[in-house]
Design an enzyme around this catalytic site. Structure first.
Site, PDB file in Angstrom:
ATOM      1  N   CYS A   9       0.726  -1.229   0.096  1.00 19.77           N
ATOM      2  CA  CYS A   9      -0.103  -0.006  -0.032  1.00 19.77           C
ATOM      3  C   CYS A   9       0.884   1.103   0.066  1.00 19.77           C
ATOM      4  O   CYS A   9       1.424   1.339   0.965  1.00 19.77           O
ATOM      5  CB  CYS A   9      -0.775  -0.008   1.382  1.00 19.77           C
ATOM      6  SG  CYS A   9      -1.774   1.567   1.525  1.00 19.77           S
ATOM      7  N   ASP A  10       0.915   2.126  -1.023  1.00 23.43           N
ATOM      8  CA  ASP A  10       1.673   3.587  -1.067  1.00 23.43           C
ATOM      9  C   ASP A  10       1.188   4.411   0.170  1.00 23.43           C
ATOM     10  O   ASP A  10       2.199   4.862   0.753  1.00 23.43           O
ATOM     11  CB  ASP A  10       1.320   4.283  -2.442  1.00 23.43           C
ATOM     12  CG  ASP A  10       1.679   3.581  -3.594  1.00 23.43           C
ATOM     13  OD1 ASP A  10       2.641   2.673  -3.520  1.00 23.43           O
ATOM     14  OD2 ASP A  10       1.031   3.626  -4.720  1.00 23.43           O
TER      15      ASP A  10
END
Length: 110
Positions: A9-10
């Site tokens: 997840c960025d």
């Protein structure tokens, strides 16, 4: 500090980097790889209610209406990646997401 998120997840990566720069060393729990205990799920739901469920996610959009009607705890148990990320537990408080209010809580006062 405990940090619940996904390695892929960025937003979680940005949050972890910012927290490290602010002097935190959170215990990272990858909700997909490590899972989330029933006790932690219950605590999250008790603290933030259905805000813990990411209703803008692909996972949510792929659920049937019947599945969406389940409780947040049931949804998280079946679909851990449905959790709005990151969820952070620190000093007895729970926060969800990485918006300005959450950033201010952790980055302005380590």
């Amino acid at each position: 500090m405990r940090f619940f998120g996904l390695k892929s997840c960025d937003t979680c990566r940005k949050a972890l980097k910012s927290l490290a720069e602010a002097g935190y060393t959170p215990e990272v729990i990858d909700v997909r790889a490590d899972g989330v205990s029933a006790a932690d799920q219950a605590a999250m739901v008790a603290a933030v209610g259905d805000a813990v469920v990411n209703k803008a996610s692909t996972t949510w959009r792929n659920l049937s209406e019947k599945e969406r009607a389940n409780t947040p705890a049931t949804l998280l148990a079946a679909y851990p990646t449905l959790m709005k990320r990151p969820v952070i537990q620190h000093d007895g408080h729970w926060t969800v997401g990485w918006k300005k209010d959450v950033q201010a809580r952790y980055l302005d006062q380590p």
